[in-house]
Scaffold this motif. Structure first.
Motif, PDB file in Angstrom:
ATOM      1  N   ALA A   1       1.065  -1.238   0.022  1.00  0.00           N
ATOM      2  CA  ALA A   1       0.049   0.221  -0.053  1.00  0.00           C
ATOM      3  C   ALA A   1       1.019   1.278  -0.034  1.00  0.00           C
ATOM      4  O   ALA A   1       2.031   1.387   0.343  1.00  0.00           O
ATOM      5  CB  ALA A   1      -0.854   0.009   1.235  1.00  0.00           C
ATOM      6  N   ALA A   2       0.376   2.431  -0.129  1.00  0.00           N
ATOM      7  CA  ALA A   2       1.031   3.607  -0.380  1.00  0.00           C
ATOM      8  C   ALA A   2       1.639   3.931   1.370  1.00  0.00           C
ATOM      9  O   ALA A   2       0.891   3.569   2.198  1.00  0.00           O
ATOM     10  CB  ALA A   2       0.014   4.707  -0.812  1.00  0.00           C
ATOM     11  N   GLY A   3       2.943   4.225   1.130  1.00  0.00           N
ATOM     12  CA  GLY A   3       3.371   4.340   2.507  1.00  0.00           C
ATOM     13  C   GLY A   3       4.330   3.361   3.512  1.00  0.00           C
ATOM     14  O   GLY A   3       4.912   3.457   4.253  1.00  0.00           O
ATOM     15  N   GLU A   4       4.117   1.982   2.581  1.00  0.00           N
ATOM     16  CA  GLU A   4       4.434   0.889   3.549  1.00  0.00           C
ATOM     17  C   GLU A   4       5.783   0.633   3.184  1.00  0.00           C
ATOM     18  O   GLU A   4       6.357   0.762   1.846  1.00  0.00           O
ATOM     19  CB  GLU A   4       3.730  -0.336   3.205  1.00  0.00           C
ATOM     20  CG  GLU A   4       2.309  -0.599   3.892  1.00  0.00           C
ATOM     21  CD  GLU A   4       1.814  -1.997   3.665  1.00  0.00           C
ATOM     22  OE1 GLU A   4       1.299  -2.783   4.787  1.00  0.00           O
ATOM     23  OE2 GLU A   4       1.736  -2.392   2.541  1.00  0.00           O
ATOM     24  N   THR A   5       6.796   0.115   4.157  1.00  0.00           N
ATOM     25  CA  THR A   5       8.209  -0.205   3.812  1.00  0.00           C
ATOM     26  C   THR A   5       8.218  -1.787   4.028  1.00  0.00           C
ATOM     27  O   THR A   5       7.632  -2.275   4.582  1.00  0.00           O
ATOM     28  CB  THR A   5       9.037   0.419   4.718  1.00  0.00           C
ATOM     29  OG1 THR A   5       8.900   0.436   6.105  1.00  0.00           O
ATOM     30  CG2 THR A   5       8.756   2.154   4.333  1.00  0.00           C
TER      31      THR A   5
ATOM     32  N   SER B   1      16.174  -1.896  -0.960  1.00  0.00           N
ATOM     33  CA  SER B   1      15.250  -1.695  -0.074  1.00  0.00           C
ATOM     34  C   SER B   1      14.028  -0.999  -0.202  1.00  0.00           C
ATOM     35  O   SER B   1      13.156  -0.853   0.343  1.00  0.00           O
ATOM     36  CB  SER B   1      15.486  -1.692   1.452  1.00  0.00           C
ATOM     37  OG  SER B   1      16.025  -0.615   1.702  1.00  0.00           O
ATOM     38  N   VAL B   2      14.193  -0.230  -1.494  1.00  0.00           N
ATOM     39  CA  VAL B   2      13.137   1.040  -1.653  1.00  0.00           C
ATOM     40  C   VAL B   2      12.092   0.242  -2.561  1.00  0.00           C
ATOM     41  O   VAL B   2      12.538  -0.610  -3.480  1.00  0.00           O
ATOM     42  CB  VAL B   2      13.604   2.067  -2.503  1.00  0.00           C
ATOM     43  CG1 VAL B   2      12.930   2.820  -2.981  1.00  0.00           C
ATOM     44  CG2 VAL B   2      14.945   2.697  -1.765  1.00  0.00           C
ATOM     45  N   VAL B   3      10.866   0.228  -2.275  1.00  0.00           N
ATOM     46  CA  VAL B   3       9.781  -0.571  -2.979  1.00  0.00           C
ATOM     47  C   VAL B   3       8.753   0.768  -3.270  1.00  0.00           C
ATOM     48  O   VAL B   3       8.865   1.739  -2.721  1.00  0.00           O
ATOM     49  CB  VAL B   3       9.041  -1.402  -2.268  1.00  0.00           C
ATOM     50  CG1 VAL B   3       9.987  -2.590  -2.159  1.00  0.00           C
ATOM     51  CG2 VAL B   3       8.746  -0.901  -0.831  1.00  0.00           C
ATOM     52  N   ARG B   4       7.791   0.301  -4.602  1.00  0.00           N
ATOM     53  CA  ARG B   4       6.803   1.461  -4.777  1.00  0.00           C
ATOM     54  C   ARG B   4       5.356   0.784  -4.561  1.00  0.00           C
ATOM     55  O   ARG B   4       5.175  -0.397  -4.094  1.00  0.00           O
ATOM     56  CB  ARG B   4       6.822   1.317  -6.244  1.00  0.00           C
ATOM     57  CG  ARG B   4       8.047   1.898  -6.957  1.00  0.00           C
ATOM     58  CD  ARG B   4       7.916   2.164  -8.412  1.00  0.00           C
ATOM     59  NE  ARG B   4       7.450   0.755  -8.969  1.00  0.00           N
ATOM     60  CZ  ARG B   4       7.991  -0.139  -9.606  1.00  0.00           C
ATOM     61  NH1 ARG B   4       9.316  -0.116  -9.623  1.00  0.00           N
ATOM     62  NH2 ARG B   4       7.426  -1.213 -10.139  1.00  0.00           N
ATOM     63  N   ALA B   5       4.484   1.619  -4.170  1.00  0.00           N
ATOM     64  CA  ALA B   5       2.986   1.244  -3.921  1.00  0.00           C
ATOM     65  C   ALA B   5       2.461   0.322  -5.009  1.00  0.00           C
ATOM     66  O   ALA B   5       2.917   0.670  -6.187  1.00  0.00           O
ATOM     67  CB  ALA B   5       2.269   2.720  -3.628  1.00  0.00           C
TER      68      ALA B   5
END
Length: 168
Positions: free
Chosen positions: A117-121, A151-155
């Motif tokens: 979801a948007a904002g999840e890490t 470790s950077v992911v997208r929504a």
């Protein structure tokens, strides 16, 4: 009239060095097959002076006992010892190796597919799905499972997350 130079103390040596030497030649006839040998003449015709101890180049002497040099003995003894030591080292390394096949296959990691979801890490997912494990280890496992470059992911991205039930 000039006198010949004389070196003091070496008159006898000078005389010996300048004296003509007597050269003796021996006459060797061809090999006589009828008598089974050859004859050697020293210049006189008397048979008493003939010497049957001389050999021609085609005759061979009796072989003597085999003798080894120091290097030959070292090679004869040292080479088998060195090869034996090498075989023992290789055998010892083979028998004491740590890489042995296991009896069972490793347990597979149970994973859960999650859409971000948007904002999840990844850290949030690690704490949520594996609360009793170190989040750093879970994040590293997620990066490896999903072949991520960082470790950077997208929504909206679908991520495999190791679940708590896989750890026992």
């Amino acid at each position: 009239m000039a006198e010949a130079p004389v070196l003091q103390g070496s008159t006898a040596l000078w005389a010996q060095a300048t004296a003509p030497r007597e050269v003796r030649l021996r006459l060797v006839t061809a090999f006589d097959q009828s008598s089974g040998g050859h004859s050697v003449h020293t210049g006189s015709d008397s048979p008493a002076e003939a010497s049957p101890s001389y050999r021609t180049s085609t005759q061979r002497s009796a072989p003597g006992p085999l003798t080894l040099t120091r290097r030959g003995r070292l090679l004869l003894v040292g080479l088998p010892i060195a090869l034996g030591v090498a075989v023992l080292i290789l055998l010892g390394a083979f028998l004491t190796s740590q890489a042995q096949a296991g009896e069972s296959a490793p347990a597979s990691t149970a994973t859960v597919e999650v859409n971000l979801a948007a904002g999840e890490t990844l850290w949030d997912l690690a704490v949520q799905y594996a609360p009793h494990r170190d989040p750093r280890a879970v994040v590293a496992e997620m990066v490896e499972l999903n072949d991520l470059r960082s470790s950077v992911v997208r929504a909206g991205q679908s991520i495999s997350v190791p679940s708590e039930s896989s750890q026992g």
